[in-house]
Design an enzyme around this catalytic site. Structure first.
Site, short mmCIF file in Angstrom:
data_model
loop_
_atom_site.label_atom_id
_atom_site.label_comp_id
_atom_site.label_asym_id
_atom_site.label_seq_id
_atom_site.Cartn_x
_atom_site.Cartn_y
_atom_site.Cartn_z
N SER A 134 0.68 -1.11 0.10
CA SER A 134 0.04 -0.06 0.02
C SER A 134 0.89 1.40 -0.02
O SER A 134 2.04 1.28 0.30
CB SER A 134 -0.88 0.09 1.27
OG SER A 134 -1.44 1.29 1.54
N TYR B 69 -1.70 -0.98 10.50
CA TYR B 69 -2.01 -1.61 9.07
C TYR B 69 -0.87 -0.89 8.32
O TYR B 69 -0.17 -1.69 7.40
CB TYR B 69 -3.21 -0.59 8.43
CG TYR B 69 -3.45 -0.92 7.08
CD1 TYR B 69 -4.14 -2.14 6.75
CD2 TYR B 69 -3.19 0.35 6.22
CE1 TYR B 69 -4.23 -2.25 5.26
CE2 TYR B 69 -3.42 0.03 4.88
CZ TYR B 69 -3.69 -1.16 4.46
OH TYR B 69 -4.36 -1.26 2.96
P1 NAD Z 1 -11.46 -6.05 0.42
O1 NAD Z 1 -12.20 -5.80 1.64
O2 NAD Z 1 -12.57 -6.12 -0.64
O3 NAD Z 1 -10.54 -7.10 0.52
C1 NAD Z 1 -9.90 -7.47 1.68
C2 NAD Z 1 -10.17 -9.05 1.72
O4 NAD Z 1 -9.33 -9.60 2.71
C3 NAD Z 1 -11.41 -9.37 2.22
O5 NAD Z 1 -12.59 -9.47 1.02
C4 NAD Z 1 -11.32 -10.78 2.89
O6 NAD Z 1 -11.77 -11.75 2.05
C5 NAD Z 1 -9.86 -10.77 3.14
N1 NAD Z 1 -9.56 -11.02 4.56
C6 NAD Z 1 -9.72 -9.83 5.65
N2 NAD Z 1 -9.48 -10.70 6.88
C7 NAD Z 1 -9.44 -11.91 6.62
C8 NAD Z 1 -9.04 -13.05 7.22
N3 NAD Z 1 -9.23 -13.02 8.77
N4 NAD Z 1 -9.08 -14.25 6.93
C9 NAD Z 1 -9.17 -14.34 5.41
N5 NAD Z 1 -9.40 -13.20 4.71
C10 NAD Z 1 -9.44 -12.24 5.32
O7 NAD Z 1 -10.86 -4.75 0.39
P2 NAD Z 1 -9.22 -4.19 -0.67
O8 NAD Z 1 -9.42 -2.89 -0.81
O9 NAD Z 1 -9.71 -4.94 -1.96
O10 NAD Z 1 -8.24 -5.07 0.03
C11 NAD Z 1 -7.27 -5.66 -0.66
C12 NAD Z 1 -5.84 -5.70 -0.31
O11 NAD Z 1 -5.72 -4.19 -1.17
C13 NAD Z 1 -5.64 -5.57 1.04
O12 NAD Z 1 -4.42 -6.07 1.26
C14 NAD Z 1 -5.56 -3.86 1.31
O13 NAD Z 1 -4.66 -3.71 2.59
C15 NAD Z 1 -4.84 -3.68 -0.04
N6 NAD Z 1 -5.17 -2.15 -0.08
C16 NAD Z 1 -6.24 -1.42 -0.28
C17 NAD Z 1 -6.47 0.04 -0.82
C18 NAD Z 1 -7.58 0.50 -1.05
O14 NAD Z 1 -7.69 1.67 -1.05
N7 NAD Z 1 -8.80 -0.02 -1.13
C19 NAD Z 1 -5.07 0.62 -0.84
C20 NAD Z 1 -4.04 0.09 -0.57
C21 NAD Z 1 -3.75 -1.50 -0.33
#
Ligand code: NAD
Ligand code: MG
Length: 305
Positions: A197, A210
């Protein structure tokens, strides 16, 4: 006669304007309990169901995507299938409704889908997830470590040890376990892609746990990449900026910040999950054969180290 100086495909060029290619979202204040569902987020995050076009860049590959039910992971799973890969997705049991959409999209692309619900906090699930994916797919060539937990906490006083443990377990500790298991199945040409991220470089004061895990993921990626390079296996990361997903709705951001989410980036808008997918396709495929230990920043233009 055609004008040789006229821009080629003007319609396409206008379509590719990054400031307008996807709508500038202004999500209303909303709340869902963790882990949240994409199908209930407003507006619905664009995971590429109607927009991602594959070009056979992952023909015959077998991939496991954690957090593949929603958001960035869902967009990656769908893109991989449309690029010709069979795909297993891991997600929490409560996310079945989101996961079904992704499984259907993988199957509609003519590929095999394997659904592996479970909690990464459960060490038995963690221990067998990768082998279950390889069993279902007949092997494993790609691991996308993408599951993540992000919950704001305004001060260190309020940040509980339980939350710190969970954030570290889901975001980084599980990458060690899953990568170790995946490498047992992988041969030359295989790839691991980790989701980090912009928080790795620009930590928000309310995301101490985080952001720390995301910096660790960059470091883990660079170290492991060197360890397995001689085996012909590459390890890279993608660092998204603000991307509209349900992670933001489940206390990933203060509610009052949702309407302006992502609007302070140089491109002036939040990204959509589908815009992250090409970075993962590139790093997972042989096209990126000389890229190893790298983090590809897909963040709307914010400078990174
Ligand atoms: P999202 O909520 O759609 O995806 C996160 C997923 O993590 C969930 O769908 C879930 O299946 C999984 N998860 C969480 N806790 C869990 C657990 N205990 N056991 C199994 N699975 C678990 O959100 P997203 O934004 O698509 O996130 C995906 C990745 O992208 C993450 O690593 C997040 O940190 C990263 N990210 C997101 C952003 C943003 O702005 N959305 C920015 C930078 C990084
Ligand atoms: Mg989800």
């Amino acid at each position: 006669m055609t004008d040789a100086n006229a821009p080629q495909g003007e319609g396409q060029l206008a379509h590719d304007d990054p400031t307008t290619r996807h709508p500038k979202v202004s999500p209303p204040e909303q709340d869902q309990p963790e882990p949240g569902l994409d199908v209930r987020a407003e507006p619905t995050p664009d995971i590429g169901l109607d927009s991602y076009v594959g070009r056979d860049r992952l023909q015959g590959r077998r991939a496991l995507v954690t957090g593949g039910d929603s958001g960035i992971g869902a967009a990656v799973a769908i893109a991989f299938a449309r690029e010709g890969a069979d795909v297993a997705i891991a997600y929490l049991p409560a996310e079945e409704e989101d996961a079904r959409r992704v499984v259907d999209a993988i199957e509609q692309a003519g590929r095999t889908a394997v659904a592996l619900p479970g909690d990464l906090m459960d060490r038995h699930y963690r221990a067998r997830l990768v082998d279950a994916a390889a069993d279902g797919l007949g092997g494993l060539d790609i691991l996308v470590n993408n599951a993540g937990k992000q919950v704001i906490s305004e001060s260190l006083d309020e940040l509980t040890d339980e939350q710190i443990d969970e954030t570290f377990h889901v975001n980084i500790t599980s990458m060690f376990t899953l990568s170790r298991a995946a490498l047992k199945h992988m041969g030359p040409g295989s790839t691991i892609v980790n989701t980090t991220s912009i928080q790795a470089y620009e930590p928000s004061p309310n995301l101490l746990d985080y952001a720390s895990t995301k910096a660790a993921i960059n470091n883990f990626t660079k170290g492991l990449a060197q360890q397995v390079a001689s085996r012909g296996i590459r390890v890279n990361g993608v660092a998204p900026g603000p991307v509209w997903t349900v992670l933001q709705v489940t206390d990933g951001q203060p509610k009052e910040k949702l309407p302006k989410f992502g609007q302070n980036t140089p491109l002036g808008r939040a990204g959509q999950p589908v815009e992250m997918a090409p970075a993962y396709v590139f790093l997972a495929s042989g096209e990126s054969s000389y890229v190893n230990g790298e983090t590809l920043n897909a963040n709307g233009g914010t400078p990174t180290p």
